[in-house]
Design an enzyme around this catalytic site. Structure first.
Site, PDB file in Angstrom:
ATOM      1  N   GLY B  31       3.637  23.693 -34.353  1.00  0.00           N
ATOM      2  CA  GLY B  31       2.325  23.424 -33.783  1.00  0.00           C
ATOM      3  C   GLY B  31       1.162  23.931 -34.613  1.00  0.00           C
ATOM      4  N   CYS B 240       7.730  -5.932 -18.459  1.00  0.00           N
ATOM      5  CA  CYS B 240       7.513  -6.712 -19.677  1.00  0.00           C
ATOM      6  C   CYS B 240       7.765  -8.194 -19.404  1.00  0.00           C
ATOM      7  CB  CYS B 240       8.443  -6.203 -20.785  1.00  0.00           C
ATOM      8  SG  CYS B 240       8.411  -7.232 -22.256  1.00  0.00           S
ATOM      9  N   CYS B 243      11.062  -9.177 -21.875  1.00  0.00           N
ATOM     10  CA  CYS B 243      12.408  -8.647 -21.666  1.00  0.00           C
ATOM     11  C   CYS B 243      12.608  -8.115 -20.255  1.00  0.00           C
ATOM     12  CB  CYS B 243      12.723  -7.555 -22.685  1.00  0.00           C
ATOM     13  SG  CYS B 243      11.922  -5.982 -22.336  1.00  0.00           S
ATOM     14  N   CYS B 265       6.299  -5.354 -24.087  1.00  0.00           N
ATOM     15  CA  CYS B 265       6.646  -4.046 -24.640  1.00  0.00           C
ATOM     16  C   CYS B 265       5.866  -3.814 -25.927  1.00  0.00           C
ATOM     17  CB  CYS B 265       8.138  -3.996 -24.992  1.00  0.00           C
ATOM     18  SG  CYS B 265       9.227  -4.067 -23.577  1.00  0.00           S
ATOM     19  N   CYS B 271      12.214  -4.349 -27.340  1.00  0.00           N
ATOM     20  CA  CYS B 271      12.079  -5.588 -26.581  1.00  0.00           C
ATOM     21  C   CYS B 271      13.068  -6.633 -27.116  1.00  0.00           C
ATOM     22  CB  CYS B 271      10.647  -6.112 -26.705  1.00  0.00           C
ATOM     23  SG  CYS B 271      10.211  -7.357 -25.487  1.00  0.00           S
TER      24      CYS B 271
END
Lengths: 257, 279
Positions: B31, B240, B243, B265, B271
């Protein structure tokens, strides 16, 4: 008289700060007790603001000692601890509210920042406390989601005070808190400050060139000239019976209406 | 065949060494933003110069590279970076998340779960999560040093005060291992839970700002929130159109000028593989 006086909240000894060969402030010593309001007066350039900056940790002094609460040597503290002290136990009210506020953040966010900095993570509680503090400094709580830009100068200054006092500090530094405000707004702000200081038992160090402000607020008074303290004592005593020539000049220069 | 005019993966070995040192430090301090000497790359800032340098420093000839832009394998940014590494490093490329050993990404984490041994490289425009609240770099560094992160919550407070909920929907800040607050680059907050405890190594490169930071595998990354306004990952409330997935992150596509729209997607590989499996 109580034999066991509590130790002073802030002890300052021989505090000196120079700018090259020029003196900022020199050999300033005093004790500040719990609940006491100390006024520092003097003309422009007399070292008041330098002294306040050194005390509040914004400027490193060249020499001297500042002891907090009887035991803590402030100047020897590691930075993390000093900054924690500054945002919990201490507060600083700037002359210009723009220096002390986040202008792009709403009034509620401004008041809440110190709470969140101290670890508050409950939105509802933060907001309730912010609302409460806006009321205490006589700002309409409806304006909690307005940004400080939309506030008048007096309101901005009151918001800055709320933001500083929300975490219940014990010592507040004020640099000309009434500067730049017109007299009626000044009077209202002073009245508010006096009420808050008395009710919360705050210790205050207030720097100003306005003798009326210290007459109203301060218990004790320090008069500075050319970086040195020339006279100190109870406010009424200093103002009514000035001993040093400069203080006499200062008191006699106040315009009478 | 690698173009002989280039060193492997474009950058010279000393530059890659410098980058690897920065990456190692970033992995050692999760980080934390490690400064590095960012190079001019043959593409403009904002096109992923930071990510490209990190990828170049990590690539070996055996790697299989996948590049995505907003989840898609076939957009300009993804195609040109993929071609860049094909030309300068000659590595194999793929569109399948599971087959890739290094994935360079802009603004998404793939839907297909990542595994140990994979590296995900993010392109980062602004690495400093505190930047828009505190413009001074000296001050933000001090705030990271001393863990003064109250200001981050001021931003979330402002969101709730103005919009009634945390409206930040991308670049949502996370706290890494209880220490540094990190900007996970502009991924949607829908992807934030995938940062936490992910088995893949995640590297973040900001070219213009000259910073590299990292999330090593299985690192805790907690999204900041309030007790009474907890963090919620969000996506468009649809399935979606291609899909039928109800769980993947969706792009809204405008299909005509009469208000017609569809949701698909954003992860094209996810997808496509679902549609192929359904056939």
């Amino acid at each position: 008289m109580n034999a066991q006086m509590p130790p002073p909240l802030l002890t300052v000894r021989d505090l000196t700060r120079t700018y090259g060969s020029r003196i900022g402030c020199a050999e300033v010593s005093f004790d500040l007790y719990h609940g006491e309001v100390l006024g520092i007066v003097g003309e422009s350039g007399s070292g008041k603001s330098t002294l306040l900056s050194c005390l509040a940790g914004h400027l490193p002094p060249d020499s001297g000692r500042v002891v907090w609460d009887g035991t803590t040597d402030v100047l020897a503290l590691p930075e993390a601890a000093r900054r924690r002290l500054m945002r919990t136990e201490w507060a600083f009210v700037h002359q210009n509210p723009r220096d002390g506020l986040r202008m792009g953040v709403t009034a509620g966010g401004n008041v809440g920042e110190r709470l969140m900095g101290a670890g508050a993570r409950h939105f509802g509680q933060i907001r309730a406390q912010a609302t409460d503090w806006l009321e205490r400094v006589e700002i309409d709580p409806d304006r909690i989601d307005d940004r400080p830009r939309a506030f008048s100068g007096g309101m901005q200054q009151r918001l800055q005070i709320a933001r500083n006092l929300v975490t219940g500090p014990r010592l507040v530094f004020m640099d000309e808190p009434t500067g730049g405000l017109d007299v009626s707004v000044q009077a209202r702000l002073l009245d508010l400050l006096r009420g808050l200081v008395r009710r919360m038992g705050l210790s205050v160090i207030i720097v100003t060139h306005d003798l009326a402000v210290v007459r109203l607020l301060a218990d004790r008074l320090m008069v500075m000239k050319s970086g040195r303290v020339v006279e100190q004592g109870l406010t009424d005593q200093v103002l009514d019976d000035p001993q040093h020539a400069y203080t006499q000049l200062l008191v006699s220069s106040v315009l009478q209406v | 065949m690698t173009d002989a005019a280039f060193n492997f993966a474009y950058l010279d070995e000393q530059t890659k060494r410098m980058l690897r040192r920065a990456i190692l430090k970033a992995v050692a301090v999760p980080g934390y933003q490690v400064p590095f000497a960012s190079r001019e790359m043959p593409m403009p800032y904002g096109w992923g110069t930071g990510g490209v340098q990190v990828t170049a420093a990590c690539l070996v000839p055996e790697d299989v590279l996948k590049v995505i832009d907003q989840g898609a394998d076939d957009t300009t940014n993804a195609v040109s970076i993929r071609k860049f590494f094909v030309k300068t490093a000659g590595v194999a490329v793929t569109e399948a998340t599971a087959d890739a050993s290094i994935i360079q990404t802009r603004h998404r984490i793939p839907e297909h779960p990542l595994t140990e041994g994979q590296i995900l490289v993010f392109q980062v425009p602004i690495p400093e999560p505190l930047r828009f609240l505190e413009p001074r770099e000296t001050e933000t560094r001090k705030m990271h040093e001393l863990e003064e992160y109250g200001l981050m919550h001021v931003k979330l407070y402002e969101d709730i005060a103005r919009h009634g909920a945390i409206a930040t929907s991308y670049a949502y800040p996370v706290r890494v291992e209880g220490r540094y607050v990190m900007d996970p680059s502009p991924i949607p907050k829908f992807d934030n839970p995938k940062l936490d405890g992910n088995p893949a190594l995640m590297l973040f490169g900001a070219g213009r700002e000259q910073r590299i930071y990292a999330l090593p595998p299985y690192t805790r990354a907690i999204s900041l929130d309030f007790e009474d306004h907890p963090f919620r990952p969000t996506k468009a409330d649809h399935a979606c159109s291609l899909c039928g997935s109800a769980t993947s992150y969706l792009d809204e596509v405008i299909t005509d000028d009469r208000g017609g729209r569809m949701f698909v997607c954003s992860d094209t590989d996810f997808c496509r593989s679902r549609r192929e499996a359904a056939e």
